[in-house]
Enzyme design. Structure first.
Site, short mmCIF file in Angstrom:
data_model
loop_
_atom_site.label_atom_id
_atom_site.label_comp_id
_atom_site.label_asym_id
_atom_site.label_seq_id
_atom_site.Cartn_x
_atom_site.Cartn_y
_atom_site.Cartn_z
N ARG A 168 -26.29 -0.38 24.95
CA ARG A 168 -26.54 0.63 23.90
C ARG A 168 -27.64 0.18 22.94
NH1 ARG A 168 -23.29 5.62 23.76
NH2 ARG A 168 -22.00 5.34 25.61
N ARG B 192 -15.44 1.58 25.40
CA ARG B 192 -14.19 2.02 24.78
C ARG B 192 -13.04 1.76 25.73
NH1 ARG B 192 -13.88 6.74 25.04
NH2 ARG B 192 -15.92 7.37 25.78
N SER C 199 -18.91 11.68 27.26
CA SER C 199 -19.64 10.44 27.02
C SER C 199 -20.59 10.14 28.16
CB SER C 199 -18.64 9.29 26.85
OG SER C 199 -17.81 9.57 25.75
N LYS D 103 -16.11 7.29 16.16
CA LYS D 103 -15.09 8.01 16.93
C LYS D 103 -13.75 8.04 16.19
CE LYS D 103 -18.00 9.25 19.79
NZ LYS D 103 -18.50 8.85 21.08
N TYR E 118 -16.74 -3.95 20.36
CA TYR E 118 -17.61 -2.92 20.97
C TYR E 118 -17.68 -1.66 20.10
CZ TYR E 118 -19.22 1.03 23.57
OH TYR E 118 -19.90 2.17 23.91
N ASP F 206 -24.24 13.17 18.55
CA ASP F 206 -22.91 12.80 19.08
C ASP F 206 -21.74 13.54 18.43
OD1 ASP F 206 -21.55 11.08 20.99
OD2 ASP F 206 -20.77 9.95 19.29
N CYS G 225 -23.16 11.74 29.21
CA CYS G 225 -23.52 12.90 30.03
C CYS G 225 -24.69 13.69 29.45
CB CYS G 225 -22.32 13.80 30.24
SG CYS G 225 -21.08 13.05 31.31
N HIS H 160 -17.15 16.55 19.49
CA HIS H 160 -18.04 15.58 20.16
C HIS H 160 -19.29 16.33 20.62
CE1 HIS H 160 -18.32 12.26 23.52
NE2 HIS H 160 -19.05 11.96 22.47
P1 GTP Z 1 -22.52 9.14 24.52
O1 GTP Z 1 -23.39 8.38 23.58
O2 GTP Z 1 -21.72 8.23 25.40
O3 GTP Z 1 -21.65 10.17 23.87
O4 GTP Z 1 -23.50 9.83 25.62
P2 GTP Z 1 -24.52 11.04 25.62
O5 GTP Z 1 -23.81 12.29 25.97
O6 GTP Z 1 -25.34 11.06 24.38
O7 GTP Z 1 -25.43 10.70 26.90
P3 GTP Z 1 -26.98 10.31 27.02
O8 GTP Z 1 -27.91 11.39 26.54
O9 GTP Z 1 -27.18 8.97 26.46
O10 GTP Z 1 -27.15 10.26 28.61
C1 GTP Z 1 -26.42 9.39 29.43
C2 GTP Z 1 -27.11 9.17 30.76
O11 GTP Z 1 -27.39 10.42 31.40
C3 GTP Z 1 -28.45 8.46 30.60
O12 GTP Z 1 -28.54 7.49 31.61
C4 GTP Z 1 -29.46 9.54 30.79
O13 GTP Z 1 -30.67 9.03 31.32
C5 GTP Z 1 -28.75 10.51 31.74
N1 GTP Z 1 -29.22 11.91 31.53
C6 GTP Z 1 -29.30 12.57 30.36
N2 GTP Z 1 -29.81 13.81 30.51
C7 GTP Z 1 -30.06 13.96 31.84
C8 GTP Z 1 -30.58 15.03 32.63
O14 GTP Z 1 -30.95 16.11 32.15
N3 GTP Z 1 -30.67 14.81 33.98
C9 GTP Z 1 -30.27 13.63 34.54
N4 GTP Z 1 -30.39 13.49 35.86
N5 GTP Z 1 -29.79 12.60 33.82
C10 GTP Z 1 -29.66 12.76 32.48
C1 SPV Z 2 -19.12 7.66 23.61
O1 SPV Z 2 -18.54 6.87 24.38
O2 SPV Z 2 -18.91 8.89 23.63
C2 SPV Z 2 -20.10 7.15 22.63
C3 SPV Z 2 -20.23 5.71 22.48
O3 SPV Z 2 -20.75 7.92 21.96
S1 SPV Z 2 -18.92 5.05 21.49
O4 SPV Z 2 -19.35 5.10 20.10
O5 SPV Z 2 -18.73 3.71 21.94
O6 SPV Z 2 -17.74 5.85 21.66
MN MN Z 3 -20.15 10.02 22.27
#
Ligand code: GTP
Ligand code: SPV
Ligand code: MN
Length: 589
Positions: free
Chosen positions: A374, A76, A255, A213, A204, A282, A257, A233
């Site tokens: 992704r 983004r 994001s 979003k 993207y 999400d 996290c 979110h």
């Molecule tokens: P968006 O799709 O961007 O909104 O992200 P999200 O909040 O869904 O994040 P996601 O669960 O995909 O995690 C992002 C990164 O954080 C990945 O590389 C995971 O492996 C890492 N991660 C997630 N949960 C944990 C955790 O409990 N501990 C650690 N150390 N890393 C984590």
């Molecule tokens: C984020 O960045 O929080 C996502 C991926 O979930 S996107 O749809 O690209 O915003």
């Molecule tokens: Mn997101």
């Protein structure tokens, strides 16, 4: 002009707008997407022929395809994202703003003739299960087949949306033109007062899958503020106890996290009989129900998830979800057309083609997969998908979790003293920046409610809206804050995270149901030793647990000053309750 696709379109407002946009963009063909299997096959063939997709090894990954984006277009772009309200104040100081008429003139100028020789796909889609009070209909016009096949998974697409709309005219209009995918001509613009989105110059996900979003957060948050509901979110999950008692939790983490991972949590063996179910990973839309509880739906129908770090240990449910009918974007390819990314296996394969299409070996300095690579997969692939994900009446939320990615300062978990304090905790979320957005990585920035990049109106008014929601709830959810990412002096994560986060969820549910104890700290309530299950957690010591809850006065001095920076920016619209909460925190500390 040639017309393709099988939709039965009787809504005059829809056809008139599509015609107007076609006149502007001048495509050779218009294709009304019906969402069928045959359509998907036809578009995939087209994509393989033109190099947009590579067919992956169908023995290992049935129905899976690979896409490589332009290297300048991998995340983004907040600096190119605009909220075009009548006045600048409505957008507020945390959003880019431009006058709507001026911006539309510029964007229509760029769109003019931009689809010559190409196909304009018309994507009718639903955000939300059919029949839900909040469900919205949108139409995205795009010249990208990558967008079509992603939207097909991320939303409920095709005739279903036209049927839901009937002859109403309150649909979202979304125009997407790839142009030459040039960052100089990249704009993601929202016109909330007209329910209109125009996105140009990118391909993207977050910039171009307009239901996600753009509609489900930026436009929806604007509408929710006007109409008395919330677009957040947040992931949505259900925890089921061995006795069959279900509790529903919503969690806002910035994001990349951990939302997808938490939503798909696989409880460790120690939690025999406990089950986690995913509702969404999400986005959540929430409204006060007639019984005074807060109800939530997931408007999406698929996952657009972070690939790196995903593996059979950290997230087996995600691995199963992405084992078929998945689009992989910007990961690395093996010689037998399998996919690889950092964190998939401990040992990388001896040779790969990296996300840019270049030869890669373990000696290479660059990463094989882009850090924001992704997957896109339909939610029905998820082995722990909650049946409630399709429920139009939504699920009642017991707990709201806020969190961030913090190497220091923030404890593993704490509970806010009350709703108002919880809103303050959400409003002051800090998190290290990730690869999900272009820009500086690693530095802590304020990301209120994980909505900084997604709030479609003035953030100060948004905080007021949060505070006001309390008055419309008889049984408000309890509010918590978590941090999975605290590090020790060697830079290692202290908390094992992932499946073990079940231990935190168990304490949270215990608090909501009046079962779990806690002790008071300046930040909020935290579990005492006896309140928190650490059994069968190998290599984790009580001292580590204490480290996770340490409140360092020096770090908190810095934290308070850094929170103030955001509050000062928002000062004219900042609810005074939050300033009061800040004073209370300072005096407790
Ligand atoms: P968006 O799709 O961007 O909104 O992200 P999200 O909040 O869904 O994040 P996601 O669960 O995909 O995690 C992002 C990164 O954080 C990945 O590389 C995971 O492996 C890492 N991660 C997630 N949960 C944990 C955790 O409990 N501990 C650690 N150390 N890393 C984590
Ligand atoms: C984020 O960045 O929080 C996502 C991926 O979930 S996107 O749809 O690209 O915003
Ligand atoms: Mn997101």
């Amino acid at each position: 002009m040639q017309k393709l696709g099988e939709c039965n379109v009787t809504n005059g407002a829809v056809t008139a707008w599509v015609e107007e946009m076609a006149k502007l963009c001048q495509p050779d063909r218009i294709w009304w997407c019906d969402g069928s299997e045959e359509e998907k096959e036809a578009i995939l063939q087209d994509g393989i022929r033109t190099g947009v997709f590579i067919k992956l090894n169908q023995k290992k990954l049935p129905g899976c395809y690979y896409h490589r984006s332009n290297p300048n277009d991998v995340a983004r772009v907040e600096q190119c994202t605009y909220i075009c309200t009548e006045t600048e104040e409505e957008a507020g100081p945390t959003n880019n703003w431009a006058p709507p008429e001026e911006m539309k003139r510029r964007l229509y100028g760029l769109a003019r003739g931009s689809m010559r020789g190409r196909t304009m796909y018309v994507i009718p889609y639903l955000m939300g299960p059919p029949g839900s009070p909040l469900t919205m209909v949108g139409f995205e016009l795009t010249d990208s087949i990558y967008v079509v096949l992603n939207m097909r998974m991320m939303t409920r697409m095709g005739q279903i949306a036209l049927d839901e709309l009937g002859d109403r005219t309150d649909f979202n209009r979304g125009l997407h033109c790839m142009l030459d995918v040039n960052p100089e001509r990249r704009y993601i613009c929202h016109f909330p007062q007209e329910n209109l989105i125009i996105s140009v110059g990118s391909a993207y996900g977050g910039n171009v899958l307009l239901g996600k979003k753009c509609l489900a957060l930026r436009i929806a948050s604007y509408l929710g503020h006007k109409q008395g509901w919330m677009a957040e979110h947040m992931l949505l999950l259900a925890v089921e106890s061995p006795e069959g008692e279900k509790s529903y939790i919503a969690a806002a983490l910035p994001s990349a996290c951990g939302k997808t991972n938490l939503a798909m949590l696989c409880p460790p063996d120690h939690f025999k009989g406990w089950k986690v179910w995913t509702i969404g990973d999400d986005i959540a839309w929430m409204w006060p129900g007639e019984d005074g509880r807060l109800y939530a739906i997931n408007p999406e129908a698929g996952y657009f998830g972070v690939v790196p770090g995903t593996n059979w240990q950290t997230n087996p449910n995600a691995m199963k979800t992405i084992s078929r009918n998945t689009i992989y974007t910007n990961v690395a390819l093996t010689s037998d057309l399998d996919v690889w990314w950092e964190g998939k296996t401990e040992e990388p394969p001896p040779e790969l083609i990296d996300w840019k299409g270049e030869r890669w070996t373990p000696a290479s300095k660059e990463r094989a997969a882009h850090p924001n690579s992704r997957f896109t997969a339909p939610m029905t692939n998820n082995p722990i998908l909650a049946p409630e994900a399709d429920s139009p009446q939504g699920v009642p939320i017991s707990a709201i979790i806020f969190g961030g990615r913090r190497a220091k300062t923030m404890p593993l978990v704490f509970e806010a003293f009350n709703w108002q304090h919880g809103v303050f905790v959400g409003a002051t979320i800090g998190s290290e920046m990730t690869a999900a957005a272009a820009g500086g990585k690693g530095q802590v920035r304020r990301d209120p409610m994980a909505m900084l990049p997604f709030c479609g109106y003035n953030m100060g008014h948004y905080f007021r809206h949060w505070l006001n929601m309390r008055k419309r709830l008889i049984h408000p959810p309890r509010i918590f804050h978590v941090n999975w990412f605290r590090r020790d002096e060697n830079g290692n994560f202290i908390w094992p995270g992932f499946g073990e986060n079940m231990r935190v969820l168990q304490w949270i549910i215990g608090r909501c149901r009046g079962r779990a104890g806690a002790r008071e700290t300046p930040l909020g309530w935290v579990p005492r030793d006896e309140d928190f299950d650490l059994e069968e957690l190998d290599n984790f010591r009580r001292e580590d647990f204490e480290l996770l809850f340490e409140i360092d006065p020096k770090e908190w001095q810095r934290e308070i000053v850094s929170q103030e920076e955001l509050f000062l920016r928002l000062y004219p619209q900042l609810p005074k309750e939050l300033i009061f909460q800040r004073e209370l925190l300072i005096s407790r500390l």
